[in-house]
Design a protein around this motif. Sequence first.
Motif, mmCIF file in Angstrom:
data_model
loop_
_atom_site.group_PDB
_atom_site.id
_atom_site.type_symbol
_atom_site.label_atom_id
_atom_site.label_comp_id
_atom_site.label_asym_id
_atom_site.label_seq_id
_atom_site.Cartn_x
_atom_site.Cartn_y
_atom_site.Cartn_z
ATOM 1 N N SER A 24 0.891 -1.158 0.206
ATOM 2 C CA SER A 24 -0.001 0.340 0.041
ATOM 3 C C SER A 24 0.721 1.000 -0.194
ATOM 4 O O SER A 24 1.251 2.020 0.702
ATOM 5 C CB SER A 24 -0.842 0.057 1.100
ATOM 6 O OG SER A 24 -1.589 -1.483 0.829
ATOM 7 N N TYR A 25 1.182 1.341 -1.148
ATOM 8 C CA TYR A 25 2.561 1.857 -1.187
ATOM 9 C C TYR A 25 2.277 3.989 -1.160
ATOM 10 O O TYR A 25 2.683 4.601 -0.717
ATOM 11 C CB TYR A 25 3.249 2.378 -2.052
ATOM 12 C CG TYR A 25 4.367 3.237 -2.635
ATOM 13 C CD1 TYR A 25 5.389 2.737 -1.935
ATOM 14 C CD2 TYR A 25 4.750 4.084 -3.658
ATOM 15 C CE1 TYR A 25 6.871 3.513 -2.263
ATOM 16 C CE2 TYR A 25 5.764 4.628 -4.206
ATOM 17 C CZ TYR A 25 6.971 4.419 -2.818
ATOM 18 O OH TYR A 25 7.909 5.450 -2.925
ATOM 19 N N LYS A 26 1.124 4.060 -1.738
ATOM 20 C CA LYS A 26 -0.116 5.670 -1.553
ATOM 21 C C LYS A 26 0.087 5.330 -0.278
ATOM 22 O O LYS A 26 0.216 7.177 0.237
ATOM 23 C CB LYS A 26 -1.058 5.692 -1.744
ATOM 24 C CG LYS A 26 -0.490 5.937 -3.632
ATOM 25 C CD LYS A 26 -2.096 6.241 -4.159
ATOM 26 C CE LYS A 26 -2.216 6.481 -5.503
ATOM 27 N NZ LYS A 26 -2.842 6.471 -6.484
ATOM 28 N N ASP A 27 -0.587 4.984 1.028
ATOM 29 C CA ASP A 27 -1.074 5.295 2.151
ATOM 30 C C ASP A 27 0.241 5.336 3.164
ATOM 31 O O ASP A 27 0.401 6.084 3.939
ATOM 32 C CB ASP A 27 -1.422 3.554 3.082
ATOM 33 C CG ASP A 27 -3.423 3.866 1.810
ATOM 34 O OD1 ASP A 27 -3.604 4.263 1.485
ATOM 35 O OD2 ASP A 27 -3.919 2.763 2.775
ATOM 36 N N LEU A 28 1.516 4.514 2.453
ATOM 37 C CA LEU A 28 2.458 5.006 3.437
ATOM 38 C C LEU A 28 3.425 6.381 3.060
ATOM 39 O O LEU A 28 3.486 7.412 4.124
ATOM 40 C CB LEU A 28 3.109 3.737 3.622
ATOM 41 C CG LEU A 28 3.708 2.278 3.495
ATOM 42 C CD1 LEU A 28 3.551 1.576 2.738
ATOM 43 C CD2 LEU A 28 3.388 2.254 5.125
ATOM 44 N N LYS A 29 2.424 6.536 1.964
ATOM 45 C CA LYS A 29 3.747 8.305 1.407
ATOM 46 C C LYS A 29 3.066 9.060 1.849
ATOM 47 O O LYS A 29 3.631 10.344 1.986
ATOM 48 C CB LYS A 29 3.496 8.517 -0.637
ATOM 49 C CG LYS A 29 4.729 7.248 -0.614
ATOM 50 C CD LYS A 29 4.515 7.071 -2.415
ATOM 51 C CE LYS A 29 4.688 9.662 -2.736
ATOM 52 N NZ LYS A 29 4.880 9.321 -4.069
ATOM 53 N N LYS A 30 1.601 8.958 2.416
ATOM 54 C CA LYS A 30 0.967 9.871 2.296
ATOM 55 C C LYS A 30 0.818 10.461 4.727
ATOM 56 O O LYS A 30 1.046 11.332 4.659
ATOM 57 C CB LYS A 30 -0.556 9.402 2.923
ATOM 58 C CG LYS A 30 -1.213 9.364 1.296
ATOM 59 C CD LYS A 30 -2.665 9.651 1.102
ATOM 60 C CE LYS A 30 -3.562 9.151 -0.049
ATOM 61 N NZ LYS A 30 -4.608 8.713 0.062
ATOM 62 N N LEU A 31 1.247 8.677 4.787
ATOM 63 C CA LEU A 31 1.721 9.191 6.292
ATOM 64 C C LEU A 31 3.366 9.417 6.829
ATOM 65 O O LEU A 31 3.191 10.974 7.386
ATOM 66 C CB LEU A 31 1.653 7.649 6.946
ATOM 67 C CG LEU A 31 0.466 7.223 7.059
ATOM 68 C CD1 LEU A 31 -0.111 5.287 7.824
ATOM 69 C CD2 LEU A 31 -0.113 7.507 8.290
ATOM 70 N N VAL A 32 3.936 9.261 5.533
ATOM 71 C CA VAL A 32 5.652 10.564 5.944
ATOM 72 C C VAL A 32 5.457 12.260 5.101
ATOM 73 O O VAL A 32 6.296 12.255 6.303
ATOM 74 C CB VAL A 32 6.335 9.438 4.603
ATOM 75 C CG1 VAL A 32 8.035 10.319 4.581
ATOM 76 C CG2 VAL A 32 6.770 8.077 4.910
#
Length: 250
Positions: A24-32
């Motif tokens: 879930s790359y997009k979700d992780l990028k949002k959290l970063v």
Amino acid sequence: MKFGKRLKQQIEQSLPGWRDYFLSYKDLKKLVRLISSASPPLECGKAEAEFVCLLNDEIDKFNSFFMEQEEDFIIHHKELQQRIEKVMENGNEKDYKEELAKIRKDIVNFHGEMVLLMNYSNINYTGLAKILKKYDKRTGGVLRLPFIQKVLEQPFFTTDLISKLIKECENTLDSVFPPSVSDAGTLRGEKEALALAGEGIFQNTVAALLTMQEMRRGSSTHSHFSLPPLKFPDSDILHTLQILPPIQIP
């Protein structure tokens, strides 16, 4: 190509039943982004805990899917061997040829699925390494190294058994259906035969092989986070898949 686009492309080229099990790359990028822009320490700590929790959930997802596929592959491999033994004992030449043709098609499909699982392991590991690098760079944290060391011990990253099954699968094809490749023309003919035998999965397998090669060429230096060399055997089948451009299958 940016990793997000590469991942999206790989998901689209994967088997339909596999698409919900990628990173879930997009979700992780949002959290970063949220963590790096958060000013109150409390909010930052909350977002960071959510980020680590999501990372652990992703690893659990990868492991469950990978081990389930691995178990299915072991069973399927045994079934194919039993089918070959059975047809070899059959004295009817017509039935023998027809059944061997079916088995060959099933082996090529099976081979392709195993290559796709190797690619699944590679692309998800690469995504984890990239998002952790992004996290450390934007937050000043030091999460990448300890987390990657943990990832390297996970079942989804341990592909030795799948590599072994791929090699055994290719040995079976070489022994039961020995290729006759003497020049580029016959090599293309063999590739077309493989494509037709494997139907749609053939193009996905070629795409997976190219992606695994490109990811290993993406960095000029070797580090703790680099992918290991591909462990595929030097077989006629993989050689055929890689040296010629994809053909169009109607």
